[in-house]
Design an enzyme around this catalytic site. Structure first.
Site, PDB file in Angstrom:
ATOM      1  N   ASP A  93      31.876  39.586  46.030  1.00  0.00           N
ATOM      2  CA  ASP A  93      31.486  40.509  44.964  1.00  0.00           C
ATOM      3  C   ASP A  93      32.606  40.580  43.927  1.00  0.00           C
ATOM      4  O   ASP A  93      33.760  40.857  44.272  1.00  0.00           O
ATOM      5  CB  ASP A  93      31.228  41.909  45.534  1.00  0.00           C
ATOM      6  CG  ASP A  93      30.948  42.925  44.441  1.00  0.00           C
ATOM      7  OD1 ASP A  93      29.834  42.891  43.905  1.00  0.00           O
ATOM      8  OD2 ASP A  93      31.834  43.755  44.133  1.00  0.00           O
ATOM      9  N   ASP A 124      26.888  38.917  39.757  1.00  0.00           N
ATOM     10  CA  ASP A 124      28.271  39.147  40.196  1.00  0.00           C
ATOM     11  C   ASP A 124      28.437  39.151  41.711  1.00  0.00           C
ATOM     12  O   ASP A 124      29.475  39.560  42.218  1.00  0.00           O
ATOM     13  CB  ASP A 124      28.789  40.471  39.628  1.00  0.00           C
ATOM     14  CG  ASP A 124      27.997  41.672  40.119  1.00  0.00           C
ATOM     15  OD1 ASP A 124      26.908  41.485  40.707  1.00  0.00           O
ATOM     16  OD2 ASP A 124      28.466  42.812  39.914  1.00  0.00           O
ATOM     17  N   GLU A 125      27.435  38.676  42.427  1.00  0.00           N
ATOM     18  CA  GLU A 125      27.514  38.696  43.894  1.00  0.00           C
ATOM     19  C   GLU A 125      26.851  37.442  44.463  1.00  0.00           C
ATOM     20  O   GLU A 125      25.797  37.015  43.986  1.00  0.00           O
ATOM     21  CB  GLU A 125      26.818  39.951  44.424  1.00  0.00           C
ATOM     22  CG  GLU A 125      27.241  40.354  45.813  1.00  0.00           C
ATOM     23  CD  GLU A 125      26.824  41.784  46.136  1.00  0.00           C
ATOM     24  OE1 GLU A 125      26.399  42.021  47.278  1.00  0.00           O
ATOM     25  OE2 GLU A 125      26.902  42.652  45.247  1.00  0.00           O
TER      26      GLU A 125
END
Length: 417
Positions: A15, A115-116
């Protein structure tokens, strides 16, 4: 719980910390972890949402990603407010994914969001070392190449990697949870802290006296399944750390069940203005369907009224022959609108959907109408837009006050590119 029959992998959940804010801080030559920075969708609107707040801003003022622009502490001279640049975030996300491909094959990488991302590192010990060594290398390289700090969870499956990342790695940097660690590392936490349990499910479980994940794990599986179906069963097994979702494969290919577009309008729209908006949403929806060589038989229209009034309607209707022709979809949407609109309320949200899909070649042309010409016209407009941009050819109505196509062309995911 006997875990011997369940698969064990080496899964990392990575993350990017305050991703949008971190990208903007790096662009300004600042330390993302120290800068007091907020990314706002549209700073020209006081009610615009804060898309991302840097860790320092969150810690100092308690700003979250659901705060509004007008709530930011404008009197702080250290505060930096930046407009969102979605194209930059997408580009950085793609580059980070390319970096991960230097460690693992494509089929072992599963992007979860911008974003992960999950990465399965089975069998890479001889190349890079164990899971912890790989996690440290990835964390270090992302920081060096992109200036972004990340948190990494390590687990036997995707759920464990994600859960331990959310609960522990965001504080520790890297954290691990194997089957044997579930009782110690996950069970004490409130259920709302666990990935996959939203506010509604939290309320339902709390009414049953289930407050922590440990209580969920020790509840009655048959009752959970009876009351909540497949979701109840999945929550029970997750509470024991068990997740059988695949960790290898092509995670980019999913069957398209519908095509749709919708948006929350920047202001209240009148009846005449919203008709233009619906036409443009139908245009984009049918364009996507034609590109995929699909046509749909069920047309859905959703309308949300302004905040002062509240409510709205969501209705659908099926047609005889599947379509991907803009005006056919629009005409059906107008039938639904005229039938269910209350005739007086201003409108703030609109969405249209084309469902019950068929292959376009399965649709039959009627010899007694101009369907073939309308379909050809749609494909010609698509080619022009593909070559010269989405605003290369527009309907005249798009230039009226209710038009949204020109503004939408400047955005990605509803925010400025």
């Amino acid at each position: 719980m006997d875990y011997t029959s369940y698969p064990r992998h080496h899964v990392l959940c990575i993350d990017m910390r305050s991703f949008y804010a971190s990208v903007e801080a790096v662009k300004l030559g600042l330390d993302p972890m120290q800068a007091i920075l907020a990314v706002v969708g549209d700073p020209s609107r006081s009610g615009s949402i804060v898309l991302a707040a840097s860790p320092a801003l969150k810690q100092k003022y308690g700003v979250s990603n659901v705060s509004r622009y007008f709530e930011l502490p404008k009197d702080d001279p250290e505060l930096i407010i930046v407009q969102a640049h979605m194209a930059d975030y997408v580009h950085t996300s793609i580059e980070i994914t390319k970096l991960l491909m230097e460690y693992a094959p494509k089929e072992a990488i599963h992007p979860y969001s911008i974003d992960e991302i999950w990465v399965t590192v089975d069998g890479l010990e001889k190349l890079f070392g164990d899971s912890w060594q790989i996690a440290r290398m990835i964390k270090k390289e992302i920081l060096e190449r992109f200036g972004i700090t990340c948190s990494i969870g390590i687990g036997d499956n995707k759920f464990l990697a994600k859960a331990v990342m959310d609960l522990h790695a965001k504080k520790e940097g890297i954290a691990e949870c194997r089957y044997e660690d579930v009782e110690e590392k996950l069970w004490p936490f409130p259920i709302e802290k666990i990935w996959g349990i939203g506010s509604r499910m939290k309320r339902n479980l709390n009414r049953m006296g289930i407050i922590t994940l440990g209580q969920l794990a020790n509840s009655n599986l048959k009752y959970l399944k009876k009351r909540y179906g497949v979701m109840g069963e999945q929550l029970y097994w997750h509470a024991w750390g068990i997740d059988l979702s695949p960790v290898f494969g092509d995670f980019t290919k999913t069957e398209q069940k519908s095509f749709g577009h919708g948006m929350t309008l920047l202001r209240d729209y009148s009846e005449s203005e919203v008709r233009i908006c619906i036409l443009e949403l139908c245009e984009e929806t049918c364009r996507r369907a034609r590109t995929a060589n699909k046509a749909g038989k069920t047309i859905h229209l959703g309308i949300g009224y302004s905040k002062e009034v509240g409510g709205g309607f969501s209705r659908s209707r099926s047609i005889v022959t599947p379509t991907n022709i803009t005006m056919e979809m629009y005409e059906m949407c107008m039938q639904l609108f005229e039938e269910f609109y209350d005739g007086k309320s201003n409108i703030r949200r609109v969405y249209v959907t084309l469902e019950q899909l068929y292959d376009d070649m399965q649709t039959q042309l009627n010899l007694f109408d101009n369907t073939s010409k309308r379909k050809d016209l749609g494909f010609v407009m698509d080619r022009i837009r593909d070559k010269y941009g989405s605003t290369a050819i527009l309907r005249a109505s798009s230039y009226l006050p209710g038009g949204i196509a020109i503004d939408r062309s400047k955005k990605i995911g509803g925010h400025f590119a």
